[in-house]
Design an enzyme around this catalytic site. Structure first.
Site, PDB file in Angstrom:
ATOM      1  CB  ILE A   9      -0.955  -0.010   1.205  1.00 20.61           C
ATOM      2  CG1 ILE A   9      -1.949  -1.169   1.091  1.00 20.61           C
ATOM      3  CG2 ILE A   9      -1.696   1.325   1.319  1.00 20.61           C
ATOM      4  CD1 ILE A   9      -2.776  -1.400   2.335  1.00 20.61           C
TER       5      ILE A   9
ATOM      6  CG  ASP B  56       9.626  -0.280   5.506  1.00 17.78           C
ATOM      7  OD1 ASP B  56      10.135  -1.138   6.256  1.00 17.78           O
ATOM      8  OD2 ASP B  56       8.479  -0.377   5.046  1.00 17.78           O
TER       9      ASP B  56
ATOM     10  CB  CYS C 224       3.376   1.291  10.003  1.00 13.84           C
ATOM     11  SG  CYS C 224       4.507   2.567   9.503  1.00 13.84           S
ATOM     12  N   PRO C 225       2.072  -1.590   9.743  1.00  8.48           N
ATOM     13  CG  PRO C 225       3.386  -3.483  10.091  1.00  8.48           C
ATOM     14  CD  PRO C 225       3.323  -2.212   9.278  1.00  8.48           C
TER      15      PRO C 225
ATOM     16  CB  THR D 278      -5.358   5.096   5.043  1.00  2.92           C
ATOM     17  OG1 THR D 278      -4.056   4.916   4.465  1.00  2.92           O
ATOM     18  CG2 THR D 278      -5.927   6.426   4.586  1.00  2.92           C
ATOM     19  CB  SER D 279      -1.866   2.370   8.485  1.00  2.00           C
ATOM     20  OG  SER D 279      -1.244   1.123   8.631  1.00  2.00           O
ATOM     21  NE  ARG D 280      -4.873  -2.824  11.706  1.00  2.74           N
ATOM     22  CZ  ARG D 280      -5.452  -3.069  10.535  1.00  2.74           C
ATOM     23  NH1 ARG D 280      -5.851  -2.046   9.793  1.00  2.74           N
ATOM     24  NH2 ARG D 280      -5.631  -4.304  10.118  1.00  2.74           N
TER      25      ARG D 280
ATOM     26  CG  ASP E 191     -10.361   5.130   6.461  1.00  3.35           C
ATOM     27  OD1 ASP E 191     -11.534   5.566   6.437  1.00  3.35           O
ATOM     28  OD2 ASP E 191     -10.061   3.969   6.128  1.00  3.35           O
TER      29      ASP E 191
ATOM     30  CD  GLU F 176     -10.883   1.590  13.664  1.00  2.00           C
ATOM     31  OE1 GLU F 176     -11.275   0.663  12.938  1.00  2.00           O
ATOM     32  OE2 GLU F 176     -10.098   2.465  13.255  1.00  2.00           O
TER      33      GLU F 176
ATOM     34  CG  HIS G 285     -11.193   0.935   9.250  1.00  2.00           C
ATOM     35  ND1 HIS G 285     -10.512   0.568  10.379  1.00  2.00           N
ATOM     36  CD2 HIS G 285     -10.576   0.289   8.226  1.00  2.00           C
ATOM     37  CE1 HIS G 285      -9.552  -0.273  10.068  1.00  2.00           C
ATOM     38  NE2 HIS G 285      -9.570  -0.446   8.761  1.00  2.00           N
TER      39      HIS G 285
END
Length: 333
Positions: A155, A175, A207-208, A234-236, A260, A265, A297
């Site tokens: 992504i 990264d 990122c995770p 838009t990840s976590r 997002d 959440e 989300h």
């Protein structure tokens, strides 16, 4: 094989219903979120299917194991909501959908950047009320701006590619495990996270969520960003320390924020809370800022992504039912 399908929505029922042909999988769609109190709903099922805000901690897994559940199929890429150590101990197989549609999220992230920079959402609301003034809608060109991509999985790489190739942005990335594809996408790595933070006009998180990335955006890292920076996630949700984010917004350090996801959440997202009081003061405060844009989300939500999620999840469940090792198993390292 009977599967308890938690947190089901209409789009889940439609997409999985269309994909579930001659698989031998019987799906029991449940509106309830998986948590300790809803474990009994899995009685009589061989497996469960869950999403990002379902809880699959040790207590939940113990309960599922006692009911004879053999596998948990995540219909998403992330697995931070699963206690992998407990799953291994209990002999419960965990599978996921590692790459359902990176294009869906990358395109949404780009759209979110355009929204907060060019203020589409504000213009839409104004025009519907007959207000055609342009005051307060001033944006800036993305052309030749420096965009920082944190996390260059599929992504992150595609987001960077869209911005570098489509908008001719100067895209830099950080990264711990650089991708060999980055160069051909027009993305240049920097040596440190601080270097990215100090250079970027816009920062997008991809990122995770791990112990190492939780609250990576905090008082310190926010302070290293340019004044007026745009921050997109838009990840976590838990990549960002919300208290620190609010402080940076109140001080005027951040130009705008697009989210997002939100770290707490699960209490509100994927449900209609329009007639309820939001008791989370941090979330309510975020929603009150004129320069914060929040969506629920939805970055993953495309026809193509839902089809890939359904197809892959059903194959994972079939592998479990047939005693075959799925290529999408999540195992503790």
């Amino acid at each position: 094989m009977k599967v308890a399908f938690y947190s089901s929505k209409k789009y889940d029922i439609d997409s999985f219903g269309n994909a579930n042909n001659n698989t031998g999988i019987e799906l029991n769609f449940l509106e309830s979120r998986l948590e300790k109190s809803t474990v009994p709903l899995a009685a009589g099922h061989d497996g469960v299917c869950i999403f990002v805000n379902d809880s699959c901690d040790a207590d939940v897994l113990e309960g599922l194991a006692n009911l004879g559940v053999k596998c948990v199929a995540l219909r998403c890429a992330g697995f931070n909501n699963v206690d992998l150590q407990a799953a291994e101990r209990l002999g419960i197989e965990i599978s996921r959908v590692p790459a359902y549609s990176p294009e869906a999220v990358a395109e949404f992230a780009t759209g979110m950047i355009m929204t907060v920079v060019r203020k589409y959402h504000k213009a839409y609301s104004r025009v519907r009320e007959g207000n055609f003034l342009l005051d307060g809608l001033l944006g800036f060109n993305l052309f030749q701006k420096t965009i920082g991509i944190i996390g260059t999985g599929k992504i992150g790489l595609l987001t960077g590619k869209i911005l570098a190739k489509g908008f001719e942005c100067n895209v830099i990335a950080y990264d711990l495990y650089p991708s060999k594809q980055a160069g051909e996408y027009g993305i240049r790595y920097v040596d440190t996270l601080e270097e990215l933070l100090r250079q970027s006009d816009i920062i997008s998180l991809h990122c995770p969520l791990t112990d190492g990335t939780k609250h990576m955006i905090n008082d310190t890292t926010l302070g290293q960003m340019k004044k007026g920076v745009i921050l997109i996630n838009t990840s976590r949700g838990a990549l960002i320390d919300t208290t620190a984010l609010i402080k940076a917004l109140k001080s005027g350090h951040l130009g705008a924020v697009g989210l997002d996801v939100y770290e707490k959440e699960s209490a509100y997202f994927f449900a209609d809370s329009s007639t309820k009081i939001i008791y989370d003061d941090n979330f309510a405060r975020l929603l009150s800022f004129y320069n914060v844009f929040v969506s629920g989300h939805q970055a993953f939500l495309t026809v193509e992504a839902l089809k890939k999620i359904a197809d892959t999840t059903l194959r994972n469940l079939q592998d479990c039912a047939n005693g075959k090792k799925s290529p999408n198993l999540v195992e503790r390292k």
